[in-house]
Design a protein around this motif. Structure first.
Motif, PDB file in Angstrom:
ATOM      1  N   THR A 106       1.173   7.475  -6.219  1.00  0.00           N
ATOM      2  CA  THR A 106       1.066   7.521  -4.765  1.00  0.00           C
ATOM      3  C   THR A 106       0.804   8.958  -4.326  1.00  0.00           C
ATOM      4  O   THR A 106       0.694   9.860  -5.154  1.00  0.00           O
ATOM      5  CB  THR A 106       2.321   6.928  -4.101  1.00  0.00           C
ATOM      6  N   THR A 107       0.748   9.150  -3.032  1.00  0.00           N
ATOM      7  CA  THR A 107       0.591  10.496  -2.472  1.00  0.00           C
ATOM      8  C   THR A 107       1.963  11.046  -2.099  1.00  0.00           C
ATOM      9  O   THR A 107       2.921  10.287  -1.892  1.00  0.00           O
ATOM     10  CB  THR A 107      -0.299  10.473  -1.224  1.00  0.00           C
ATOM     11  N   ALA A 117      -3.276   4.159  -1.457  1.00  0.00           N
ATOM     12  CA  ALA A 117      -1.888   4.277  -0.976  1.00  0.00           C
ATOM     13  C   ALA A 117      -1.911   4.648   0.502  1.00  0.00           C
ATOM     14  O   ALA A 117      -2.342   5.733   0.865  1.00  0.00           O
ATOM     15  CB  ALA A 117      -1.131   5.322  -1.787  1.00  0.00           C
ATOM     16  N   GLY A 118      -1.464   3.729   1.325  1.00  0.00           N
ATOM     17  CA  GLY A 118      -1.409   3.991   2.752  1.00  0.00           C
ATOM     18  C   GLY A 118      -2.609   3.461   3.505  1.00  0.00           C
ATOM     19  O   GLY A 118      -2.611   3.388   4.705  1.00  0.00           O
ATOM     20  N   GLU A 157       2.694  12.224   0.680  1.00  0.00           N
ATOM     21  CA  GLU A 157       2.939  11.730   2.041  1.00  0.00           C
ATOM     22  C   GLU A 157       3.572  10.343   2.025  1.00  0.00           C
ATOM     23  O   GLU A 157       4.446  10.032   2.833  1.00  0.00           O
ATOM     24  CB  GLU A 157       1.623  11.710   2.811  1.00  0.00           C
ATOM     25  N   GLN A 158       3.144   9.490   1.102  1.00  0.00           N
ATOM     26  CA  GLN A 158       3.660   8.117   1.020  1.00  0.00           C
ATOM     27  C   GLN A 158       4.981   8.026   0.261  1.00  0.00           C
ATOM     28  O   GLN A 158       5.642   6.995   0.323  1.00  0.00           O
ATOM     29  CB  GLN A 158       2.636   7.209   0.333  1.00  0.00           C
ATOM     30  N   TYR A 159       5.358   9.086  -0.448  1.00  0.00           N
ATOM     31  CA  TYR A 159       6.550   8.988  -1.293  1.00  0.00           C
ATOM     32  C   TYR A 159       7.802   8.543  -0.537  1.00  0.00           C
ATOM     33  O   TYR A 159       8.511   7.658  -1.015  1.00  0.00           O
ATOM     34  CB  TYR A 159       6.832  10.299  -2.057  1.00  0.00           C
ATOM     35  N   LEU A 198       7.704   4.862  -0.073  1.00  0.00           N
ATOM     36  CA  LEU A 198       7.803   4.174  -1.361  1.00  0.00           C
ATOM     37  C   LEU A 198       9.233   4.212  -1.883  1.00  0.00           C
ATOM     38  O   LEU A 198       9.761   3.198  -2.340  1.00  0.00           O
ATOM     39  CB  LEU A 198       6.842   4.795  -2.377  1.00  0.00           C
ATOM     40  N   ARG A 227       0.814  -1.222   0.000  1.00  0.00           N
ATOM     41  CA  ARG A 227       0.000   0.000   0.000  1.00  0.00           C
ATOM     42  C   ARG A 227       0.841   1.263   0.000  1.00  0.00           C
ATOM     43  O   ARG A 227       0.422   2.308   0.476  1.00  0.00           O
ATOM     44  CB  ARG A 227      -0.985  -0.007   1.159  1.00  0.00           C
ATOM     45  N   LEU A 228       2.036   1.165  -0.586  1.00  0.00           N
ATOM     46  CA  LEU A 228       2.889   2.336  -0.765  1.00  0.00           C
ATOM     47  C   LEU A 228       2.544   3.054  -2.057  1.00  0.00           C
ATOM     48  O   LEU A 228       2.888   4.218  -2.239  1.00  0.00           O
ATOM     49  CB  LEU A 228       4.354   1.915  -0.759  1.00  0.00           C
TER      50      LEU A 228
END
Length: 108
Positions: free
Chosen positions: A61-62, A104-105, A64-66, A69, A28-29
């Motif tokens: 992705t977002t 994502a996340g 925030e998630q970068y 990832l 979920r990255l």
């Protein structure tokens, strides 16, 4: 400007690309990923000009998630120093952007 990014990298084989894409999405990255190729790459590496056949991996992705990832891609990548680049998604269909945020996340 949105809070979403498209992340790209390349791998030497299709299997490597599918592994990276799948492991990032399963964690979920990234909301999703595409594997393109083979593509011909032209580059400088260790001070030498080169060309080669690679497989491109594109992930969404977002922002925030970068960081998570990026860390995942660097840890799982078959190369020691792969190119991993995030490009801002400046606009997109509302449903697609909402899907990225949900996927994502999310632990759903």
């Amino acid at each position: 400007m949105t809070d979403h990014v498209q992340v790209s990298t390349a791998t030497p084989t299709k299997d490597d690309a599918v592994h990276l894409a799948g492991s990032a999405v399963k964690a979920r990255l990234a909301a999703g990923a595409q594997v393109l190729g083979p593509v011909t790459s032209v580059f400088w590496h260790l001070g030498e000009y080169g060309t080669g056949e690679e497989y491109k991996v594109l992930l969404t992705t977002t922002r925030e998630q970068y960081p998570a990832l990026e860390a995942h891609l660097l840890a799982e990548h078959p190369w020691d120093n792969p190119e991993v680049i995030a490009t801002p998604i400046v606009a997109g269909a509302a449903r697609a952007l909402e899907w990225i945020e949900r996927s994502a996340g999310s632990q759903n």
